[in-house]
Design a protein around this motif. Sequence first.
Motif, PDB file in Angstrom:
ATOM      1  N   PRO A 129       0.678  -1.117  -0.062  1.00  0.00           N
ATOM      2  CA  PRO A 129       0.340  -0.020   0.207  1.00  0.00           C
ATOM      3  C   PRO A 129       0.539   1.453   0.134  1.00  0.00           C
ATOM      4  O   PRO A 129       1.943   1.391   0.235  1.00  0.00           O
ATOM      5  CB  PRO A 129      -0.841  -0.036   1.374  1.00  0.00           C
ATOM      6  CG  PRO A 129      -0.175  -1.045   2.246  1.00  0.00           C
ATOM      7  CD  PRO A 129       0.757  -1.715   1.578  1.00  0.00           C
ATOM      8  N   PHE A 133      -2.906   5.007   3.989  1.00  0.00           N
ATOM      9  CA  PHE A 133      -3.353   4.181   3.760  1.00  0.00           C
ATOM     10  C   PHE A 133      -4.432   4.446   4.800  1.00  0.00           C
ATOM     11  O   PHE A 133      -4.491   4.407   5.840  1.00  0.00           O
ATOM     12  CB  PHE A 133      -3.679   3.182   3.055  1.00  0.00           C
ATOM     13  CG  PHE A 133      -2.385   2.072   3.433  1.00  0.00           C
ATOM     14  CD1 PHE A 133      -2.598   1.101   4.699  1.00  0.00           C
ATOM     15  CD2 PHE A 133      -0.652   2.047   4.163  1.00  0.00           C
ATOM     16  CE1 PHE A 133      -1.710   0.425   5.173  1.00  0.00           C
ATOM     17  CE2 PHE A 133       0.031   1.168   4.828  1.00  0.00           C
ATOM     18  CZ  PHE A 133      -0.890   0.668   5.687  1.00  0.00           C
ATOM     19  N   GLU A 268      -7.080   3.589  -0.166  1.00  0.00           N
ATOM     20  CA  GLU A 268      -6.033   2.576  -0.845  1.00  0.00           C
ATOM     21  C   GLU A 268      -6.670   1.868   1.306  1.00  0.00           C
ATOM     22  O   GLU A 268      -6.289   3.000   1.880  1.00  0.00           O
ATOM     23  CB  GLU A 268      -4.589   2.961   0.186  1.00  0.00           C
ATOM     24  CG  GLU A 268      -3.740   3.516  -1.339  1.00  0.00           C
ATOM     25  CD  GLU A 268      -3.173   2.699  -2.449  1.00  0.00           C
ATOM     26  OE1 GLU A 268      -2.360   1.972  -1.333  1.00  0.00           O
ATOM     27  OE2 GLU A 268      -3.405   3.104  -3.219  1.00  0.00           O
ATOM     28  N   LYS A 295      -8.648   0.919  -3.685  1.00  0.00           N
ATOM     29  CA  LYS A 295      -7.820  -0.229  -3.881  1.00  0.00           C
ATOM     30  C   LYS A 295      -7.555  -0.915  -3.027  1.00  0.00           C
ATOM     31  O   LYS A 295      -6.788  -0.202  -1.344  1.00  0.00           O
ATOM     32  CB  LYS A 295      -6.324   0.294  -3.929  1.00  0.00           C
ATOM     33  CG  LYS A 295      -5.030  -0.459  -4.735  1.00  0.00           C
ATOM     34  CD  LYS A 295      -4.098  -0.212  -6.109  1.00  0.00           C
ATOM     35  CE  LYS A 295      -2.707  -0.754  -5.888  1.00  0.00           C
ATOM     36  NZ  LYS A 295      -3.068  -2.453  -5.499  1.00  0.00           N
TER      37      LYS A 295
END
Length: 337
Positions: A129, A133, A268, A295
Amino acid sequence: MNNSTPVILAIESSCDETSVAISVNSKITANVIANQTIHENYGGVIPELASRVHQQNIVPAISEALRISNIDKTAIDGVAFTQGPGLLGSLLVGVSFAKSFALALNKSLISVNHMQAHILSHFIAEDKPQFPFLCLTVSGGHTQIVLVKNYFDMEIIGETLDDAAGEAFDKTAKILNLPYPGGPLIDKYAKLGNPKAFRFPIPQIPELNYSFSGFKTAILYFLRDQIKINPAFIEENINDICASVQESIIQILLTKLKKAATQYGIKEIAIAGGVSANSGLRQSLKELEKQLGWKVFIPDFQYCTDNAAMIAIAGHYKYLLKDFVGQDVAPMARMNF
Ligand code: KG4
Ligand code: ZN
């Protein structure tokens, strides 16, 4: 090995898994996990027994990790260990071993926070990542939404006010007469059941926080009432009960995670900790990835529940920062970031 490609020996003993891992320049070469099955007989981890079994397991686990990695103990640069949070007697075994090993062989000593390590387990994989995040950390003792700004710069932006998500799974399993730890079994039965069969109240908790104690009580009362009508209710409906309970826990977890993602403008999103092994949670996150353009980072199964590979990766980054501790270090049952 020189200092830019450190070899880390890592020890995890915070609860009921004795685990030893080795990393060579952040690549995991061994991740030995000795599970303690003795607790299954008691419906939960018995701290006194856990520390005794750690004591028996630790030396064989170290030897096994060195053998698998084909590394001599003299080649190790740093010894990383879980300082906390966890059960004091269990932590003490790992901390004492790490200190003795480092002292005897003149190695650097690295303290690791177990919850940070769960999050940093995402840096074992190739696809890592990007900072910042969000990480939903869900284990037997914790439920946290963490804003991860850097490897060791993390802020808890939401957490449970009482029970953890793993406890909600384990306590429900206990009510259903399933052995400890119940989370994986609820997951297994849930695959065969209807998640909409029964409805349980979703707790209304302010901000990004959670609560699971009322939820567990609601399940207890629901089952007690049903058993009065039909004594075989649990046996006849085990799959549907598990699927419905799991669905509710996932709903509770993801509602706040979505709120956090919107509030912080972050896409993220990672999950970590034992409950991140849950197949329903993993599936729901993948759906959110598509729906919301996130994501998503989901750990390999071997890195969800407690393991020393995550301690090794955290130790690796601390080694690069030369963030070492002295021989006066002591275990901490409670430990903040
Ligand atoms: O991170 P972990 O291994 O230990 C702690 O630090 O607490 O998490 C253990 C928790 C237990 O509550 C266990 O029931 C839960 O993770 N768990 C699961 C699953 N696998 C482990 N819960 C739901 N579904 C699973 N597949
Ligand atoms: Zn854990």
